[in-house]
Motif scaffolding. Structure first.
Motif: not given
Length: 270
Positions: A218, A193, A226, A229, A214-215, A262, A259, A224, A212
């Motif tokens: 939201k 990012n 990110e 990745k 996982e979100i 985060a 992802l 969130v 991984e």
């Protein structure tokens, strides 16, 4: 060759104290650097970072000596057992690779800390790797999923593999060979990012045997961001893990970015 305008540095002085910002080539983060220096000079107490203990975490005095020394330059670093309430002077709590089960009491202390505005850093292995004499992997369950779920996040029971990876040495005392190893995911610029200060100036990162993120939730109360990745050509392995570097690690199933890190901002009290 490249010609750029640079500043040879900046000195910020307050009373009898001084902070120096070295060569300034990129001003995108300059405001943050100046603000940090001013805060360091003027604040009466340091921000306190506590590393949780009691769940067979990595030891910051032996396993992460360099990390502790770097953090200690700007913060007060200590350890804290989750068997007791987290002190109100603690600003940041770090779960540094826990491998033992969290009790309800442990999770209660963490939850209370978060409810009063504390910040939590979770560095968590969802899959446990035994490196010798053979590479063996098994899912690791420390009973923290319910706590993370309250804040909209889940660490999946898998390992991420990527075409973008590191050359890793394998072998024994008699010989060593280097080979591309998809389980050592290499993150380059496209996977970082560029708008967040945490990852903005990083050139690359390597994530060995990573799972991984996982979100799950939201909304207005959960934001969130990110941060990290994997590439478009990454895939996952789950269930039965084969970590041998000599196997044919061709992509299996769908290939897509996954992802790996985060930032979760919660605006609610649980």
């Amino acid at each position: 060759a490249e010609i750029v305008n640079i500043y040879l540095g900046m000195s910020i002085n307050y009373q009898d104290k001084q902070e120096v910002i070295p060569v300034i080539q990129n001003t995108s983060n300059l405001e943050y650097d100046i603000t940090s220096a001013i805060l360091k000079l003027t604040r009466k107490e340091k921000t306190v970072i506590a590393f949780a203990t009691g769940q067979k975490e990595y030891d910051i005095y032996t396993d992460a000596k360099i990390l502790r020394e770097e953090l200690s330059k700007n913060y007060e670093v200590r350890t804290h057992s989750l068997k007791s309430e987290i002190g109100r002077d603690v600003n940041i709590l770090v779960l540094f690779g826990p491998q033992d089960t969290f009790t309800e009491e442990n999770k209660y202390h963490i939850d209370q800390f978060l409810m009063r505005g504390g910040k939590l850093v979770v560095l968590f292995d969802r899959v446990k790797i035994v490196e010798s004499p053979f590479l063996i992997a098994a899912n690791l369950d420390v009973q923290i999923d319910d706590l993370l779920k309250n804040y909209g996040i889940k660490i999946k029971k898998n390992l991420v593999l990527d075409v973008n990876n590191e050359m890793v040495p394998f072998g024994g005392q008699k010989f060593t060979f280097f080979t591309p190893y998809p389980f050592f995911v290499k993150i380059v610029k496209d996977g970082l990012n560029r708008e967040n200060p945490i990852t903005r100036d990083l050139q690359s990162l390597t994530f060995p045997w990573c799972s991984e993120v996982e979100i799950e939730k939201k909304g207005e109360d959960i934001k969130v961001i990110e941060l990290v990745k994997s590439s478009q050509k990454s895939w996952t392995q789950q269930g039965q893990y084969n970590l041998s570097p000599q196997q044919s690690l061709l992509p299996i199933g769908e290939r897509k970015p996954h992802l790996l890190g985060a930032l979760i901002l919660s605006l609610i009290h649980i």
